[in-house]
Design a protein around this motif. Structure first.
Motif, PDB file in Angstrom:
ATOM      1  N   GLU A 132       0.832  -1.214   0.000  1.00  0.00           N
ATOM      2  CA  GLU A 132       0.000   0.000   0.000  1.00  0.00           C
ATOM      3  C   GLU A 132       0.863   1.259   0.000  1.00  0.00           C
ATOM      4  N   GLN A 133       1.938   1.262   0.783  1.00  0.00           N
ATOM      5  CA  GLN A 133       2.846   2.413   0.811  1.00  0.00           C
ATOM      6  C   GLN A 133       3.564   2.579  -0.535  1.00  0.00           C
ATOM      7  N   LEU A 134       3.930   1.464  -1.153  1.00  0.00           N
ATOM      8  CA  LEU A 134       4.548   1.526  -2.477  1.00  0.00           C
ATOM      9  C   LEU A 134       3.588   2.182  -3.460  1.00  0.00           C
ATOM     10  N   LYS A 135       2.348   1.749  -3.436  1.00  0.00           N
ATOM     11  CA  LYS A 135       1.346   2.326  -4.338  1.00  0.00           C
ATOM     12  C   LYS A 135       1.171   3.825  -4.067  1.00  0.00           C
ATOM     13  N   ASN A 149       2.175   9.321  -5.766  1.00  0.00           N
ATOM     14  CA  ASN A 149       2.710  10.653  -5.460  1.00  0.00           C
ATOM     15  C   ASN A 149       3.751  11.082  -6.482  1.00  0.00           C
ATOM     16  N   ALA A 150       4.575  10.128  -6.896  1.00  0.00           N
ATOM     17  CA  ALA A 150       5.619  10.453  -7.868  1.00  0.00           C
ATOM     18  C   ALA A 150       5.020  10.605  -9.265  1.00  0.00           C
ATOM     19  N   ASN A 151       4.018   9.823  -9.572  1.00  0.00           N
ATOM     20  CA  ASN A 151       3.340   9.801 -10.867  1.00  0.00           C
ATOM     21  C   ASN A 151       4.015   8.782 -11.777  1.00  0.00           C
ATOM     22  N   SER A 152       3.227   8.018 -12.462  1.00  0.00           N
ATOM     23  CA  SER A 152       3.735   6.940 -13.310  1.00  0.00           C
ATOM     24  C   SER A 152       4.766   7.428 -14.331  1.00  0.00           C
ATOM     25  N   TRP A 153       4.460   8.507 -15.014  1.00  0.00           N
ATOM     26  CA  TRP A 153       5.388   8.981 -16.051  1.00  0.00           C
ATOM     27  C   TRP A 153       6.713   9.410 -15.439  1.00  0.00           C
ATOM     28  N   PHE A 154       6.674  10.014 -14.239  1.00  0.00           N
ATOM     29  CA  PHE A 154       7.892  10.472 -13.579  1.00  0.00           C
ATOM     30  C   PHE A 154       8.753   9.282 -13.178  1.00  0.00           C
ATOM     31  N   LYS A 178      12.238   7.174  -2.090  1.00  0.00           N
ATOM     32  CA  LYS A 178      11.795   6.172  -1.117  1.00  0.00           C
ATOM     33  C   LYS A 178      11.529   4.823  -1.776  1.00  0.00           C
ATOM     34  N   ILE A 179      11.006   4.833  -2.995  1.00  0.00           N
ATOM     35  CA  ILE A 179      10.783   3.578  -3.727  1.00  0.00           C
ATOM     36  C   ILE A 179      12.105   2.845  -3.922  1.00  0.00           C
ATOM     37  N   ILE A 180      13.123   3.580  -4.306  1.00  0.00           N
ATOM     38  CA  ILE A 180      14.444   2.962  -4.499  1.00  0.00           C
ATOM     39  C   ILE A 180      15.013   2.523  -3.158  1.00  0.00           C
ATOM     40  N   SER A 181      14.863   3.361  -2.138  1.00  0.00           N
ATOM     41  CA  SER A 181      15.371   3.030  -0.799  1.00  0.00           C
ATOM     42  C   SER A 181      14.705   1.790  -0.219  1.00  0.00           C
ATOM     43  N   ALA A 182      13.523   1.477  -0.702  1.00  0.00           N
ATOM     44  CA  ALA A 182      12.802   0.296  -0.233  1.00  0.00           C
ATOM     45  C   ALA A 182      13.071  -0.934  -1.108  1.00  0.00           C
ATOM     46  N   LYS A 183      14.021  -0.785  -2.038  1.00  0.00           N
ATOM     47  CA  LYS A 183      14.390  -1.887  -2.935  1.00  0.00           C
ATOM     48  C   LYS A 183      13.200  -2.355  -3.773  1.00  0.00           C
ATOM     49  N   LYS A 184      12.425  -1.401  -4.239  1.00  0.00           N
ATOM     50  CA  LYS A 184      11.210  -1.704  -5.002  1.00  0.00           C
ATOM     51  C   LYS A 184      11.309  -1.203  -6.449  1.00  0.00           C
ATOM     52  N   VAL A 185      12.511  -1.139  -6.988  1.00  0.00           N
ATOM     53  CA  VAL A 185      12.719  -0.604  -8.327  1.00  0.00           C
ATOM     54  C   VAL A 185      11.981  -1.426  -9.382  1.00  0.00           C
ATOM     55  N   LEU A 186      12.196  -2.718  -9.394  1.00  0.00           N
ATOM     56  CA  LEU A 186      11.559  -3.557 -10.413  1.00  0.00           C
ATOM     57  C   LEU A 186      10.039  -3.557 -10.269  1.00  0.00           C
ATOM     58  N   GLU A 187       9.552  -3.545  -9.039  1.00  0.00           N
ATOM     59  CA  GLU A 187       8.110  -3.487  -8.824  1.00  0.00           C
ATOM     60  C   GLU A 187       7.542  -2.189  -9.389  1.00  0.00           C
ATOM     61  N   ALA A 188       8.234  -1.074  -9.138  1.00  0.00           N
ATOM     62  CA  ALA A 188       7.764   0.224  -9.642  1.00  0.00           C
ATOM     63  C   ALA A 188       7.819   0.280 -11.165  1.00  0.00           C
ATOM     64  N   LEU A 189       8.868  -0.271 -11.763  1.00  0.00           N
ATOM     65  CA  LEU A 189       8.946  -0.302 -13.229  1.00  0.00           C
ATOM     66  C   LEU A 189       7.806  -1.147 -13.799  1.00  0.00           C
ATOM     67  N   ASN A 190       7.495  -2.251 -13.160  1.00  0.00           N
ATOM     68  CA  ASN A 190       6.362  -3.070 -13.607  1.00  0.00           C
ATOM     69  C   ASN A 190       5.044  -2.306 -13.479  1.00  0.00           C
TER      70      ASN A 190
END
Length: 121
Positions: free
Chosen positions: A9-12, A17-22, A74-86
């Protein structure tokens, strides 16, 4: 380098907040400058540079851009890079910046999987 925990939920929330395109267009730049982005002065300078150079942010305040920068950090700091790219790849929108972000996210994901881009963790 300090890593954080984010629930799904926090990742989402940070993704929105960052926006998909960003996320799609700037993830690689953030990865390349990750250590520098831990410095608040650098973050402010980075946000100011984005304000003056990114046409999609022309109507955003510097505080809104800083929030986007902080969320992606914060997304990167949480090691969620691949999840965010997906999430970028699955985000459905015909708006111009999202089309570019989709292509960039697919390309960056492949570079990461092939080891050509190293994650900071």
């Amino acid at each position: 380098m300090e890593f954080i925990q984010l629930s799904d939920e926090q990742l989402k929330e940070h993704f929105n907040n960052a926006n998909s395109w960003f996320v799609g267009l700037y993830m690689e730049s953030f990865l390349n400058n990750f250590d520098k982005l831990s410095n608040e002065d650098f973050k402010l300078e980075f946000a100011s540079d984005l304000k003056s150079s990114e046409p999609y942010l022309i109507n955003n305040s510097i505080d809104e851009i800083k929030e986007m920068v902080n969320s992606l950090y914060k997304i990167i700091s949480a090691k969620k890079v691949l999840e965010a790219l997906n999430m970028v790849i699955l985000f459905e929108s015909d708006e111009e910046p999202n089309c570019y972000a989709y292509e960039e996210a697919k390309y960056l994901r492949e570079l990461i999987k092939k080891g050509r881009i190293k994650l900071p963790y």
